[in-house]
Write a protein that holds these residues in place. Sequence first.
Motif, PDB file in Angstrom:
ATOM      1  N   MET A  94       0.821  -1.194   0.000  1.00 16.81           N
ATOM      2  CA  MET A  94       0.000   0.000   0.000  1.00 16.81           C
ATOM      3  C   MET A  94       0.868   1.262   0.000  1.00 16.81           C
ATOM      4  SD  MET A  94      -3.117   0.915   0.057  1.00 16.81           S
ATOM      5  CE  MET A  94      -4.107   2.302   0.409  1.00 16.81           C
ATOM      6  N   LYS A  95       1.947   1.195   0.763  1.00 20.20           N
ATOM      7  CA  LYS A  95       2.837   2.342   0.850  1.00 20.20           C
ATOM      8  C   LYS A  95       3.521   2.598  -0.495  1.00 20.20           C
ATOM      9  CE  LYS A  95       6.644   4.129   3.554  1.00 20.20           C
ATOM     10  NZ  LYS A  95       7.586   3.870   4.633  1.00 20.20           N
ATOM     11  N   SER A  96       3.867   1.539  -1.202  1.00 16.75           N
ATOM     12  CA  SER A  96       4.508   1.668  -2.509  1.00 16.75           C
ATOM     13  C   SER A  96       3.550   2.291  -3.533  1.00 16.75           C
ATOM     14  CB  SER A  96       4.967   0.288  -2.992  1.00 16.75           C
ATOM     15  OG  SER A  96       5.472   0.381  -4.290  1.00 16.75           O
ATOM     16  N   LEU A  97       2.286   1.898  -3.475  1.00 16.65           N
ATOM     17  CA  LEU A  97       1.282   2.443  -4.388  1.00 16.65           C
ATOM     18  C   LEU A  97       1.082   3.935  -4.138  1.00 16.65           C
ATOM     19  CD1 LEU A  97      -0.892   1.941  -6.546  1.00 16.65           C
ATOM     20  CD2 LEU A  97      -2.482   1.505  -4.666  1.00 16.65           C
ATOM     21  N   LEU A  98       1.015   4.336  -2.893  1.00 19.16           N
ATOM     22  CA  LEU A  98       0.861   5.750  -2.548  1.00 19.16           C
ATOM     23  C   LEU A  98       2.082   6.560  -2.991  1.00 19.16           C
ATOM     24  CD1 LEU A  98      -0.910   7.848  -1.174  1.00 19.16           C
ATOM     25  CD2 LEU A  98       0.276   7.322   0.959  1.00 19.16           C
ATOM     26  N   LEU A  99       3.267   6.021  -2.800  1.00 18.27           N
ATOM     27  CA  LEU A  99       4.486   6.691  -3.229  1.00 18.27           C
ATOM     28  C   LEU A  99       4.518   6.851  -4.756  1.00 18.27           C
ATOM     29  CD1 LEU A  99       7.118   7.922  -2.218  1.00 18.27           C
ATOM     30  CD2 LEU A  99       8.174   5.677  -2.497  1.00 18.27           C
ATOM     31  N   ASP A 100       4.101   5.823  -5.477  1.00 18.23           N
ATOM     32  CA  ASP A 100       4.051   5.909  -6.936  1.00 18.23           C
ATOM     33  C   ASP A 100       3.018   6.942  -7.402  1.00 18.23           C
ATOM     34  OD1 ASP A 100       6.025   4.043  -7.293  1.00 18.23           O
ATOM     35  OD2 ASP A 100       4.634   2.361  -7.631  1.00 18.23           O
ATOM     36  N   MET A 101       1.895   7.025  -6.729  1.00 14.99           N
ATOM     37  CA  MET A 101       0.880   8.013  -7.084  1.00 14.99           C
ATOM     38  C   MET A 101       1.389   9.431  -6.845  1.00 14.99           C
ATOM     39  SD  MET A 101      -2.653   6.202  -5.789  1.00 14.99           S
ATOM     40  CE  MET A 101      -3.593   7.677  -5.950  1.00 14.99           C
ATOM     41  N   ILE A 102       2.114   9.636  -5.774  1.00 19.37           N
ATOM     42  CA  ILE A 102       2.678  10.956  -5.479  1.00 19.37           C
ATOM     43  C   ILE A 102       3.717  11.329  -6.528  1.00 19.37           C
ATOM     44  CG2 ILE A 102       4.099  12.233  -3.825  1.00 19.37           C
ATOM     45  CD1 ILE A 102       2.582  10.762  -1.599  1.00 19.37           C
ATOM     46  N   LYS A 103       4.553  10.370  -6.948  1.00 18.55           N
ATOM     47  CA  LYS A 103       5.548  10.625  -7.989  1.00 18.55           C
ATOM     48  C   LYS A 103       4.865  11.031  -9.302  1.00 18.55           C
ATOM     49  CE  LYS A 103       9.090   7.413  -6.397  1.00 18.55           C
ATOM     50  NZ  LYS A 103       9.798   6.164  -6.728  1.00 18.55           N
ATOM     51  N   VAL A 104       3.835  10.293  -9.685  1.00 18.01           N
ATOM     52  CA  VAL A 104       3.115  10.605 -10.926  1.00 18.01           C
ATOM     53  C   VAL A 104       2.455  11.980 -10.827  1.00 18.01           C
ATOM     54  CG1 VAL A 104       1.131   9.933 -12.350  1.00 18.01           C
ATOM     55  CG2 VAL A 104       2.768   8.214 -11.614  1.00 18.01           C
ATOM     56  N   PHE A 105       1.915  12.305  -9.662  1.00 17.62           N
ATOM     57  CA  PHE A 105       1.289  13.607  -9.466  1.00 17.62           C
ATOM     58  C   PHE A 105       2.310  14.734  -9.639  1.00 17.62           C
ATOM     59  CE2 PHE A 105       0.129  17.094  -6.562  1.00 17.62           C
ATOM     60  CZ  PHE A 105      -1.063  17.477  -7.163  1.00 17.62           C
ATOM     61  N   PHE A 106       3.479  14.598  -9.043  1.00 17.22           N
ATOM     62  CA  PHE A 106       4.498  15.649  -9.167  1.00 17.22           C
ATOM     63  C   PHE A 106       5.048  15.739 -10.589  1.00 17.22           C
ATOM     64  CE2 PHE A 106       4.874  15.502  -4.452  1.00 17.22           C
ATOM     65  CZ  PHE A 106       4.587  16.842  -4.250  1.00 17.22           C
ATOM     66  N   ILE A 107       5.195  14.627 -11.264  1.00 18.25           N
ATOM     67  CA  ILE A 107       5.638  14.657 -12.661  1.00 18.25           C
ATOM     68  C   ILE A 107       4.582  15.342 -13.525  1.00 18.25           C
ATOM     69  CG2 ILE A 107       6.113  13.196 -14.677  1.00 18.25           C
ATOM     70  CD1 ILE A 107       7.526  11.265 -12.757  1.00 18.25           C
ATOM     71  N   PHE A 108       3.313  15.064 -13.290  1.00 13.89           N
ATOM     72  CA  PHE A 108       2.231  15.707 -14.022  1.00 13.89           C
ATOM     73  C   PHE A 108       2.225  17.211 -13.793  1.00 13.89           C
ATOM     74  CE2 PHE A 108      -2.156  17.291 -14.045  1.00 13.89           C
ATOM     75  CZ  PHE A 108      -2.477  17.056 -15.375  1.00 13.89           C
ATOM     76  N   ILE A 109       2.391  17.632 -12.537  1.00 16.95           N
ATOM     77  CA  ILE A 109       2.421  19.059 -12.216  1.00 16.95           C
ATOM     78  C   ILE A 109       3.624  19.724 -12.891  1.00 16.95           C
ATOM     79  CG2 ILE A 109       2.715  20.736 -10.342  1.00 16.95           C
ATOM     80  CD1 ILE A 109      -0.074  19.545 -10.516  1.00 16.95           C
ATOM     81  N   ALA A 110       4.786  19.094 -12.878  1.00 18.85           N
ATOM     82  CA  ALA A 110       5.983  19.661 -13.500  1.00 18.85           C
ATOM     83  C   ALA A 110       5.811  19.793 -15.014  1.00 18.85           C
ATOM     84  CB  ALA A 110       7.206  18.803 -13.175  1.00 18.85           C
ATOM     85  N   CYS A 111       5.267  18.777 -15.656  1.00 18.97           N
ATOM     86  CA  CYS A 111       5.052  18.844 -17.104  1.00 18.97           C
ATOM     87  C   CYS A 111       4.010  19.897 -17.455  1.00 18.97           C
ATOM     88  CB  CYS A 111       4.633  17.475 -17.634  1.00 18.97           C
ATOM     89  SG  CYS A 111       5.964  16.266 -17.613  1.00 18.97           S
ATOM     90  N   THR A 112       2.960  20.006 -16.667  1.00 18.46           N
ATOM     91  CA  THR A 112       1.938  21.023 -16.911  1.00 18.46           C
ATOM     92  C   THR A 112       2.529  22.414 -16.757  1.00 18.46           C
ATOM     93  OG1 THR A 112       0.251  19.514 -16.072  1.00 18.46           O
ATOM     94  CG2 THR A 112      -0.334  21.828 -16.203  1.00 18.46           C
ATOM     95  N   TRP A 113       3.365  22.613 -15.754  1.00 17.68           N
ATOM     96  CA  TRP A 113       4.005  23.908 -15.537  1.00 17.68           C
ATOM     97  C   TRP A 113       4.934  24.261 -16.697  1.00 17.68           C
ATOM     98  CZ3 TRP A 113       9.144  25.325 -14.467  1.00 17.68           C
ATOM     99  CH2 TRP A 113       9.306  26.650 -14.095  1.00 17.68           C
ATOM    100  N   LEU A 114       5.719  23.296 -17.197  1.00 20.98           N
ATOM    101  CA  LEU A 114       6.602  23.540 -18.341  1.00 20.98           C
ATOM    102  C   LEU A 114       5.795  23.876 -19.594  1.00 20.98           C
ATOM    103  CD1 LEU A 114       9.331  20.802 -17.879  1.00 20.98           C
ATOM    104  CD2 LEU A 114       9.623  23.276 -17.734  1.00 20.98           C
ATOM    105  N   PHE A 115       4.702  23.181 -19.803  1.00 21.33           N
ATOM    106  CA  PHE A 115       3.824  23.448 -20.941  1.00 21.33           C
ATOM    107  C   PHE A 115       3.262  24.864 -20.855  1.00 21.33           C
ATOM    108  CE2 PHE A 115      -0.249  22.820 -23.246  1.00 21.33           C
ATOM    109  CZ  PHE A 115       0.277  22.377 -24.449  1.00 21.33           C
ATOM    110  N   TYR A 116       2.824  25.255 -19.679  1.00 17.76           N
ATOM    111  CA  TYR A 116       2.298  26.602 -19.454  1.00 17.76           C
ATOM    112  C   TYR A 116       3.367  27.663 -19.697  1.00 17.76           C
ATOM    113  CZ  TYR A 116       0.550  30.641 -16.867  1.00 17.76           C
ATOM    114  OH  TYR A 116       0.178  31.900 -16.493  1.00 17.76           O
ATOM    115  N   CYS A 117       4.566  27.442 -19.205  1.00 11.92           N
ATOM    116  CA  CYS A 117       5.660  28.401 -19.417  1.00 11.92           C
ATOM    117  C   CYS A 117       6.012  28.502 -20.898  1.00 11.92           C
ATOM    118  CB  CYS A 117       6.884  27.989 -18.615  1.00 11.92           C
ATOM    119  SG  CYS A 117       6.684  28.258 -16.850  1.00 11.92           S
ATOM    120  N   GLY A 118       5.944  27.397 -21.619  1.00 15.11           N
ATOM    121  CA  GLY A 118       6.192  27.432 -23.056  1.00 15.11           C
ATOM    122  C   GLY A 118       5.163  28.283 -23.782  1.00 15.11           C
ATOM    123  N   PHE A 119       3.897  28.143 -23.412  1.00 16.27           N
ATOM    124  CA  PHE A 119       2.858  28.975 -24.018  1.00 16.27           C
ATOM    125  C   PHE A 119       3.044  30.443 -23.669  1.00 16.27           C
ATOM    126  CE2 PHE A 119      -0.199  25.374 -24.797  1.00 16.27           C
ATOM    127  CZ  PHE A 119      -0.219  25.569 -26.161  1.00 16.27           C
TER     128      PHE A 119
END
Length: 68
Positions: free
Chosen positions: A1-26
């Motif tokens: 369960m702890k591994s699944l939560l850690l993976d979800m947090i990693k995906v969330f931060f990667i998504f936020i970082a990519c969204t921020w880079l996309f926004y800065c590009g625009f």
Amino acid sequence: MKSLLLDMIKVFFIFIACTWLFYCGFRLMHAEYEQYHRYDTPEGPAMKVFTEELSFFDRIQLFFRLGE
């Protein structure tokens, strides 16, 4: 369960970082093209396409003839 939560947090931060880079590009693209004037008078060997003014009825006739 702890591994699944850690993976979800990693995906969330990667998504936020990519969204921020996309926004800065625009934002950078917007800043680049904000001062670009598309409707300035053309420079160089430009020529006028129509030399005569068409009346309203001539334009309507052309509109229907071309099937626009």
